[in-house]
Write a protein that holds these residues in place. Sequence first.
Motif, PDB file in Angstrom:
ATOM      1  N   GLU A 269       0.826  -1.213   0.000  1.00  0.00           N
ATOM      2  CA  GLU A 269       0.000   0.000   0.000  1.00  0.00           C
ATOM      3  C   GLU A 269       0.861   1.265   0.000  1.00  0.00           C
ATOM      4  OE1 GLU A 269      -2.934   0.067   3.056  1.00  0.00           O
ATOM      5  OE2 GLU A 269      -4.230  -1.376   2.023  1.00  0.00           O
ATOM      6  N   HIS A 270       0.262   2.313  -0.553  1.00  0.00           N
ATOM      7  CA  HIS A 270       0.900   3.630  -0.584  1.00  0.00           C
ATOM      8  C   HIS A 270       1.039   4.154   0.849  1.00  0.00           C
ATOM      9  CE1 HIS A 270       2.257   7.356  -2.165  1.00  0.00           C
ATOM     10  NE2 HIS A 270       1.721   7.215  -3.360  1.00  0.00           N
ATOM     11  N   ARG A 271       2.188   4.774   1.129  1.00  0.00           N
ATOM     12  CA  ARG A 271       2.410   5.379   2.447  1.00  0.00           C
ATOM     13  C   ARG A 271       2.121   6.874   2.402  1.00  0.00           C
ATOM     14  NH1 ARG A 271       3.057   0.082   2.982  1.00  0.00           N
ATOM     15  NH2 ARG A 271       4.001  -0.499   4.961  1.00  0.00           N
ATOM     16  N   ALA A 272       1.623   7.386   3.499  1.00  0.00           N
ATOM     17  CA  ALA A 272       1.392   8.824   3.596  1.00  0.00           C
ATOM     18  C   ALA A 272       2.712   9.579   3.764  1.00  0.00           C
ATOM     19  CB  ALA A 272       0.469   9.134   4.778  1.00  0.00           C
ATOM     20  N   VAL A 273       3.697   8.900   4.354  1.00  0.00           N
ATOM     21  CA  VAL A 273       5.012   9.498   4.605  1.00  0.00           C
ATOM     22  C   VAL A 273       6.057   8.688   3.849  1.00  0.00           C
ATOM     23  CG1 VAL A 273       6.715  10.095   6.362  1.00  0.00           C
ATOM     24  CG2 VAL A 273       4.269  10.295   6.878  1.00  0.00           C
ATOM     25  N   GLU A 274       7.015   9.360   3.234  1.00  0.00           N
ATOM     26  CA  GLU A 274       8.063   8.682   2.485  1.00  0.00           C
ATOM     27  C   GLU A 274       8.830   7.732   3.410  1.00  0.00           C
ATOM     28  OE1 GLU A 274      11.873   9.782  -0.397  1.00  0.00           O
ATOM     29  OE2 GLU A 274      10.831  11.344   0.729  1.00  0.00           O
ATOM     30  N   PRO A 275       8.960   6.451   3.039  1.00  0.00           N
ATOM     31  CA  PRO A 275       9.643   5.493   3.902  1.00  0.00           C
ATOM     32  C   PRO A 275      11.163   5.639   3.821  1.00  0.00           C
ATOM     33  CG  PRO A 275       8.850   4.410   1.913  1.00  0.00           C
ATOM     34  CD  PRO A 275       8.375   5.819   1.841  1.00  0.00           C
ATOM     35  N   VAL A 276      11.771   6.079   4.905  1.00  0.00           N
ATOM     36  CA  VAL A 276      13.216   6.272   4.986  1.00  0.00           C
ATOM     37  C   VAL A 276      13.709   5.686   6.298  1.00  0.00           C
ATOM     38  CG1 VAL A 276      15.086   7.966   5.135  1.00  0.00           C
ATOM     39  CG2 VAL A 276      13.195   8.362   3.558  1.00  0.00           C
ATOM     40  N   GLY A 277      14.798   4.934   6.236  1.00  0.00           N
ATOM     41  CA  GLY A 277      15.375   4.369   7.452  1.00  0.00           C
ATOM     42  C   GLY A 277      14.918   2.943   7.695  1.00  0.00           C
ATOM     43  N   MET A 278      15.606   2.273   8.604  1.00  0.00           N
ATOM     44  CA  MET A 278      15.398   0.847   8.825  1.00  0.00           C
ATOM     45  C   MET A 278      14.000   0.525   9.327  1.00  0.00           C
ATOM     46  SD  MET A 278      18.011  -0.705   7.764  1.00  0.00           S
ATOM     47  CE  MET A 278      17.659  -2.312   8.457  1.00  0.00           C
ATOM     48  N   ALA A 279      13.469   1.329  10.247  1.00  0.00           N
ATOM     49  CA  ALA A 279      12.143   1.031  10.802  1.00  0.00           C
ATOM     50  C   ALA A 279      11.082   1.058   9.709  1.00  0.00           C
ATOM     51  CB  ALA A 279      11.813   2.033  11.907  1.00  0.00           C
ATOM     52  N   ALA A 280      11.124   2.071   8.851  1.00  0.00           N
ATOM     53  CA  ALA A 280      10.138   2.181   7.769  1.00  0.00           C
ATOM     54  C   ALA A 280      10.312   1.054   6.753  1.00  0.00           C
ATOM     55  CB  ALA A 280      10.267   3.538   7.086  1.00  0.00           C
ATOM     56  N   LEU A 281      11.560   0.697   6.465  1.00  0.00           N
ATOM     57  CA  LEU A 281      11.815  -0.381   5.506  1.00  0.00           C
ATOM     58  C   LEU A 281      11.326  -1.723   6.036  1.00  0.00           C
ATOM     59  CD1 LEU A 281      15.404   0.599   4.279  1.00  0.00           C
ATOM     60  CD2 LEU A 281      13.227   0.945   3.084  1.00  0.00           C
ATOM     61  N   LEU A 282      11.540  -1.973   7.298  1.00  0.00           N
ATOM     62  CA  LEU A 282      11.091  -3.240   7.887  1.00  0.00           C
ATOM     63  C   LEU A 282       9.557  -3.308   7.950  1.00  0.00           C
ATOM     64  CD1 LEU A 282      13.736  -3.727  10.720  1.00  0.00           C
ATOM     65  CD2 LEU A 282      13.462  -5.095   8.640  1.00  0.00           C
ATOM     66  N   GLU A 283       8.912  -2.164   8.106  1.00  0.00           N
ATOM     67  CA  GLU A 283       7.440  -2.136   8.084  1.00  0.00           C
ATOM     68  C   GLU A 283       6.925  -2.546   6.698  1.00  0.00           C
ATOM     69  OE1 GLU A 283       4.141   1.334   7.934  1.00  0.00           O
ATOM     70  OE2 GLU A 283       5.539   1.464   9.618  1.00  0.00           O
ATOM     71  N   ILE A 284       7.578  -2.044   5.651  1.00  0.00           N
ATOM     72  CA  ILE A 284       7.208  -2.440   4.288  1.00  0.00           C
ATOM     73  C   ILE A 284       7.470  -3.918   4.071  1.00  0.00           C
ATOM     74  CG2 ILE A 284       7.846  -2.179   1.853  1.00  0.00           C
ATOM     75  CD1 ILE A 284       8.238   0.776   2.373  1.00  0.00           C
ATOM     76  N   ALA A 285       8.617  -4.393   4.558  1.00  0.00           N
ATOM     77  CA  ALA A 285       8.961  -5.807   4.394  1.00  0.00           C
ATOM     78  C   ALA A 285       7.943  -6.712   5.082  1.00  0.00           C
ATOM     79  CB  ALA A 285      10.358  -6.071   4.959  1.00  0.00           C
ATOM     80  N   GLU A 286       7.431  -6.282   6.227  1.00  0.00           N
ATOM     81  CA  GLU A 286       6.416  -7.062   6.932  1.00  0.00           C
ATOM     82  C   GLU A 286       5.152  -7.180   6.084  1.00  0.00           C
ATOM     83  OE1 GLU A 286       4.313  -9.231   9.730  1.00  0.00           O
ATOM     84  OE2 GLU A 286       6.477  -8.788   9.655  1.00  0.00           O
ATOM     85  N   GLU A 287       4.760  -6.085   5.440  1.00  0.00           N
ATOM     86  CA  GLU A 287       3.586  -6.125   4.561  1.00  0.00           C
ATOM     87  C   GLU A 287       3.847  -7.002   3.340  1.00  0.00           C
ATOM     88  OE1 GLU A 287       0.745  -3.091   1.951  1.00  0.00           O
ATOM     89  OE2 GLU A 287       2.201  -2.280   3.390  1.00  0.00           O
ATOM     90  N   LEU A 288       5.068  -6.943   2.826  1.00  0.00           N
ATOM     91  CA  LEU A 288       5.425  -7.701   1.622  1.00  0.00           C
ATOM     92  C   LEU A 288       5.503  -9.195   1.871  1.00  0.00           C
ATOM     93  CD1 LEU A 288       8.293  -5.995  -0.443  1.00  0.00           C
ATOM     94  CD2 LEU A 288       6.143  -6.913  -1.298  1.00  0.00           C
ATOM     95  N   TYR A 289       6.234  -9.577   2.910  1.00  0.00           N
ATOM     96  CA  TYR A 289       6.597 -10.981   3.085  1.00  0.00           C
ATOM     97  C   TYR A 289       5.990 -11.658   4.313  1.00  0.00           C
ATOM     98  CZ  TYR A 289      10.117  -9.325  -0.213  1.00  0.00           C
ATOM     99  OH  TYR A 289      10.749  -8.752  -1.298  1.00  0.00           O
ATOM    100  N   GLY A 290       5.541 -10.870   5.286  1.00  0.00           N
ATOM    101  CA  GLY A 290       5.018 -11.486   6.507  1.00  0.00           C
ATOM    102  C   GLY A 290       6.081 -12.371   7.140  1.00  0.00           C
ATOM    103  N   GLN A 291       5.721 -13.624   7.427  1.00  0.00           N
ATOM    104  CA  GLN A 291       6.665 -14.572   8.021  1.00  0.00           C
ATOM    105  C   GLN A 291       7.383 -15.410   6.966  1.00  0.00           C
ATOM    106  OE1 GLN A 291       7.375 -14.470  11.346  1.00  0.00           O
ATOM    107  NE2 GLN A 291       6.027 -12.676  11.175  1.00  0.00           N
ATOM    108  N   GLU A 292       7.057 -15.185   5.688  1.00  0.00           N
ATOM    109  CA  GLU A 292       7.702 -15.948   4.625  1.00  0.00           C
ATOM    110  C   GLU A 292       9.090 -15.390   4.324  1.00  0.00           C
ATOM    111  OE1 GLU A 292       5.341 -16.814   1.134  1.00  0.00           O
ATOM    112  OE2 GLU A 292       3.546 -16.135   2.207  1.00  0.00           O
ATOM    113  N   SER A 293       9.902 -16.203   3.662  1.00  0.00           N
ATOM    114  CA  SER A 293      11.231 -15.759   3.273  1.00  0.00           C
ATOM    115  C   SER A 293      11.143 -14.792   2.098  1.00  0.00           C
ATOM    116  CB  SER A 293      12.096 -16.951   2.866  1.00  0.00           C
ATOM    117  OG  SER A 293      13.296 -16.510   2.243  1.00  0.00           O
ATOM    118  N   PRO A 294      11.903 -13.690   2.135  1.00  0.00           N
ATOM    119  CA  PRO A 294      11.932 -12.794   0.975  1.00  0.00           C
ATOM    120  C   PRO A 294      12.506 -13.452  -0.278  1.00  0.00           C
ATOM    121  CG  PRO A 294      12.767 -11.688   2.933  1.00  0.00           C
ATOM    122  CD  PRO A 294      12.646 -13.145   3.281  1.00  0.00           C
ATOM    123  N   LEU A 295      13.141 -14.619  -0.127  1.00  0.00           N
ATOM    124  CA  LEU A 295      13.689 -15.314  -1.294  1.00  0.00           C
ATOM    125  C   LEU A 295      12.600 -16.028  -2.090  1.00  0.00           C
ATOM    126  CD1 LEU A 295      16.960 -16.775   0.265  1.00  0.00           C
ATOM    127  CD2 LEU A 295      16.633 -14.623  -0.961  1.00  0.00           C
TER     128      LEU A 295
END
Length: 377
Positions: A269-295
Motif C-alpha cells: 500500500e501507498h504510504r502517507a510518509v516517504e519510507p526512509v530508514g530501517m524502521a520504515a523499511l522493515l514495516e514495508i517488508a512485513e507487509e510484503l513478506y510477513g513470516q515468509e522468506s523474501p527469497l
Amino acid sequence: MRVLLFTGKGGVGKTTLAAATGACLASRGRKTLVVSTDPAHSLADAVGGTLTDEPSEVDSFLYGAQIDARALVDDAWDTLRGELRTMLSGLGLDTLDAEELTVLPGVDELLSLGRVRRLADEGPWENVVVDCGPTAETLRLLALPEAVTGYLRRLPARRSATRVARSVDAFAAHVESLRAMLTDHETTTVRLVLTPERVVAAETRRTLTALALRGITVDGVIVNRMMPAAGWWRGTAATWLRTRRAQQEQVVAELRESGLTGRTLRMVEHRAVEPVGMAALLEIAEELYGQESPLLGEPEVTPLLRTTEVEAGVQLRVVLPLTRESTVQLARVDDDLAITVDGFRRLVALPEALRPYTLTGAESDARGLLVHLEKPT
C-alpha cells in the motif's frame, strides 16, 4: 548465495523495495549486501545513511554500496580499448575504423554488472540485492553479456600469444561468466516492481517477455503504491479512494490473467510518509513478506524450447509470455531462429537434430510461439 535484481519503470519505488527486502533478510540473521547500479542513486536516501562504491555497514548483518560506473569506465575500459585500437590498427584498419570498432555502447552498465559479480564472489554475503536502473537500462544491461560476446567474436583474427589478444580473451571470458551468472536460475532472479497503472503494467509484460527471451528468470512481481481501502469512511475523499482502489484492482486482475501465472505477485500500500530508514523499511517488508522468506522459494523455470513430433516434421514450442498486443517476428538465420517480440530480439540456436529441417510457418498464443519445421526430404 542468491542474487536478486530489482527493476521497474522509473519512479515505481524499486529502490525502496530492494532496500526493504535487504533489510528483511538482514533482520533474520542473513548477512546481506544491497547494492545500487542505478546512475540516479537513491539507495543511500532510502536507508537513511551515506554509501560509497565500497560496501559499508548500514545495520546488523546489512551492508550497502552504490557503484560508480563512470569511475569503472575510467579505470578499466579505457586501457582495454586502447589495446584493442592498437591491435586493430596493426591488422590493416585505419585509425577511424579502429576507433569505431572499439566504441562499445553500454560498457558502463557492463562494468557495473561485473562489479556486482566481484562483490558477490569476494564478500561474506549470503544474499546480494541489486537496485538496478529503470527497465529500459536494465534490459540493455542484461542483454549486454550476450551482445558483447558476439561483438568480440567478430573481431579480426589475432595471434593468441600477444598481450592484446590475452587481454581481449580475458575480457571475453569475464563477459561469458556474467552471462552464465544471469541465466543461472538457482543463483540469480529478477523481481519486477510496478505501480497499478495500465501503461506501467504493459511495460512490465513486455519486460517479462524480453527476460524470457534472454533465459533470465523472474521470480516475483510487486505491485507498489496500492491505495488503502476506504472502509466505512464517508465523503468525497473516501469516494475518491474507493474509485482509485477499484481501478488499481482491475489492473492487478488483468496482470494475473496475462501471463503472470506461476510467479508470486504481491502488493504494497501507498504510504502517507516517504519510507526512509530501517524502521520504515522493515514495516514495508512485513507487509510484503510477513513470516515468509523474501527469497520466495524456488522459482518456476520453464525450458525455452519444447519439441513435439508430428507427421510432417516437428512442432517447436518457444515458451514466452505473450499478449494479444504482442508484435512477433520470426526468421531463420543459418542454424538459429531470430525471434523479435515488441522490439526485443534474440538469436535462439536450434537443437542440432532440427537444423536440417525447413521453417514452414509459425503462430502465436498466450503460451508463446508454435513453430512448424518440415523434415528434410
